[in-house]
Design an enzyme around this catalytic site. Structure first.
Site: not given
Length: 225
Positions: A113-116, A154, A182, A184
């Site tokens: 996941c590119e956010h976390h 995703q 995910h 996250c």
């Protein structure tokens, strides 16, 4: 303060898993550095993070961690950022004139996941209808793996897989469904360990209700082994 508002906005976007586009957001100088140069820089950054957290990097268990993480980032879990690693686009004539849907299901997805920067783990299901060309079965797995091995959303991953196979097969008749967990969501924040995320992209004939239903019926079948 504006800085605090910006941080709050960025955090909110991350929690909502918003993606910016169907293309991976890369800088123009993304490949200016060699892989080994990137590893050297990331190694120092990881060391700084661990030391900031208060860890003793002289400990035998930890002293090799910065280098291991840097190599893993560049060569493994984010290796799909390197265009040199893109699977070759070889196809074959459909000499046996198979004109029905071909489905490759339960392709393992390991992404981040590119956010976390936490894992995304699940399965991808791909189908296409030949327009005169066919592709080796492992090619579809390799395409998924290539686009998964980068910081991802995703929805973007699903679209990228379809677009790449449409280009390779020279047909719009490609579909992909991904069902993934995910971490996250599962291991932080709401900590909902039971939930998963399903995304889909349907091109060409797969926008037709009956064709789409046939594909979805295939992927719901029990696997042979």
């Amino acid at each position: 303060m504006k800085i605090e508002k910006d941080i709050h906005d960025y955090d909110a976007i991350g929690d909502d898993h918003v993606g910016s586009s169907s293309e991976t957001p890369l800088r123009k100088d993304a490949f200016k550095l060699t892989a080994s140069e990137k590893i050297d820089i990331i190694k120092d950054d990881v060391r700084h993070i661990l030391e900031t957290l208060g860890l003793d990097l002289t400990d035998d268990s930890l002293k090799g961690t910065p280098n291991r993480v840097a190599k893993m980032f560049v060569n493994e879990i984010f290796g799909g950022l390197d265009p040199a690693k893109k699977p070759s686009a070889s196809t074959f004539d459909n000499k046996y004139k198979y004109g029905e849907m071909l489905v490759e299901k339960n392709i393992t997805v390991y992404s981040t996941c590119e956010h976390h920067l936490l894992p995304i783990v699940g399965k991808a299901h791909i189908a296409y209808i030949s327009n005169g060309n066919v592709v080796g079965l492992s090619k579809m797995n390799r395409v998924v793996d290539y686009f998964a091995k980068r910081p991802q959303v995703q929805e973007r991953l699903t679209i990228q897989v379809v677009k790449e196979l449409q280009k390779v097969l020279n047909t719009e008749d490609v579909a992909c469904v991904i069902d993934a967990k995910h971490l996250c969501v599962n291991s932080r924040g709401i900590k909902d360990v039971a939930s998963s995320t399903v995304t889909s992209e349907f091109g060409g004939a797969f926008k037709n209700k009956e064709t789409k239903r046939e594909f979805l019926d295939y992927i719901s079948l029990d696997t042979a082994f």
